[in-house]
Design a protein around this motif. Structure first.
Motif, short mmCIF file in Angstrom:
data_model
loop_
_atom_site.label_atom_id
_atom_site.label_comp_id
_atom_site.label_asym_id
_atom_site.label_seq_id
_atom_site.Cartn_x
_atom_site.Cartn_y
_atom_site.Cartn_z
N GLN A 32 1.62 1.17 4.74
CA GLN A 32 2.39 0.32 4.93
C GLN A 32 3.78 0.35 5.12
OE1 GLN A 32 0.57 -2.52 4.76
NE2 GLN A 32 0.11 -2.53 2.25
N ASN A 96 11.25 7.48 4.14
CA ASN A 96 10.53 6.46 2.71
C ASN A 96 9.53 5.93 4.15
OD1 ASN A 96 10.84 3.56 1.85
ND2 ASN A 96 11.28 5.53 0.11
N ASP A 98 5.36 3.80 2.27
CA ASP A 98 4.74 3.19 1.25
C ASP A 98 3.49 3.21 1.66
OD1 ASP A 98 7.08 -0.07 1.28
OD2 ASP A 98 7.03 1.82 -0.61
N ALA A 100 -0.76 4.03 0.35
CA ALA A 100 -1.57 3.70 -0.06
C ALA A 100 -3.22 4.78 0.07
CB ALA A 100 -2.69 2.56 0.07
N PRO A 101 -2.78 5.16 -1.25
CA PRO A 101 -3.66 6.94 -0.52
C PRO A 101 -5.20 5.91 -0.81
CG PRO A 101 -3.23 6.55 -3.30
CD PRO A 101 -2.19 5.41 -2.24
N TRP A 105 -6.23 1.34 -4.38
CA TRP A 105 -5.05 2.12 -4.99
C TRP A 105 -3.69 1.50 -4.33
CZ3 TRP A 105 -4.63 3.59 -9.55
CH2 TRP A 105 -2.91 3.88 -10.05
N GLY A 106 -2.95 0.26 -4.97
CA GLY A 106 -1.85 0.00 -4.54
C GLY A 106 -0.59 1.10 -3.78
N PRO A 107 0.05 1.08 -3.11
CA PRO A 107 0.73 1.03 -2.22
C PRO A 107 2.61 2.17 -3.36
CG PRO A 107 1.48 -0.82 -1.74
CD PRO A 107 -0.24 -0.71 -2.20
N THR A 108 2.53 3.28 -3.06
CA THR A 108 3.39 3.82 -3.76
C THR A 108 4.74 4.24 -2.39
OG1 THR A 108 2.14 4.84 -5.40
CG2 THR A 108 3.84 6.08 -5.40
N ASN A 109 5.54 4.48 -3.46
CA ASN A 109 7.15 4.23 -2.62
C ASN A 109 7.49 6.38 -2.98
OD1 ASN A 109 10.21 4.51 -2.26
ND2 ASN A 109 9.77 3.47 -0.69
N TYR A 110 7.44 6.73 -1.34
CA TYR A 110 7.78 8.07 -1.35
C TYR A 110 9.04 7.90 -0.86
CZ TYR A 110 3.45 8.99 -3.52
OH TYR A 110 2.05 8.98 -3.89
N TRP A 111 9.90 9.36 -1.15
CA TRP A 111 10.98 9.50 -0.38
C TRP A 111 10.70 11.25 -0.01
CZ3 TRP A 111 14.68 7.11 0.43
CH2 TRP A 111 15.24 5.22 -0.65
#
Length: 121
Positions: A32, A96, A98, A100-101, A105-111
Motif C-alpha cells: 500500500q 517502512n 505496509d 498485504a501478503p 489479508w490486510g496490510p501489515t507494517n514492516y520495518w
C-alpha cells in the motif's frame, strides 16, 4: 514472511548526494505504502518521505525539494535520492512498508534494519 532490506547509506560531505534503496521480499500481494523514516541521535524517529500505491508522495518539510522518493512496482522497491545533504540529515534511515501478503489479508507494517547516513566534512 516479508523482509525489507536497505542499501546505499554511507559517509558524504555536506552538499553531496546519496541514493538509498529498499527492496521488499517474501509474501507480497501488494504494498500500500512504502517510505523512509530516520532516527537521529537525540531525536525520535521521524518521517522522511512516503509514496502510496497510487503514486502520491509525502515529504517532511525539512527534505522537500532536496529528496525524491520513487517506486519500482515490479521489483517491490523504493528509492530515496538525497541531494544537497546537510549535517542535520545524519541519521539511521529505515525503510517502512505496509504490505498485504494475500488477497484476503490486510496490510501489515514492516520495518527494515536501517542504513547509516552520515553527512560530515
Amino acid at each position: 514472511q516479508v523482509q525489507l532490506v536497505e542499501s546505499g547509506g554511507g559517509l558524504v560531505q555536506p552538499g553531496g548526494s546519496l541514493r538509498l534503496s529498499c527492496e521488499a521480499s517474501g509474501s507480497i500481494f501488494l504494498i500500500q505504502t512504502m517510505g523512509w523514516y530516520r532516527h537521529a541521535t537525540g531525536k525520535q524517529r521521524e518521517l522522511v518521505a512516503t509514496v502510496t500505491k497510487f503514486g502520491s508522495t509525502n515529504y517532511a518539510d525539512s527534505v522537500r525539494g532536496r529528496f525524491t522518493i520513487s517506486r519500482d512496482y515490479a521489483k517491490n522497491m523504493v528509492t530515496l535520492q538525497m541531494n544537497s545533504l546537510k549535517p542535520e540529515d545524519t541519521a539511521v534511515y529505515y525503510c517502512n512498508a505496509d504490505v498485504a501478503p494475500t488477497t484476503s489479508w490486510g496490510p501489515t507494517n514492516y520495518w527494515g534494519q536501517g542504513t547509516q547516513v552520515t553527512v560530515s566534512s
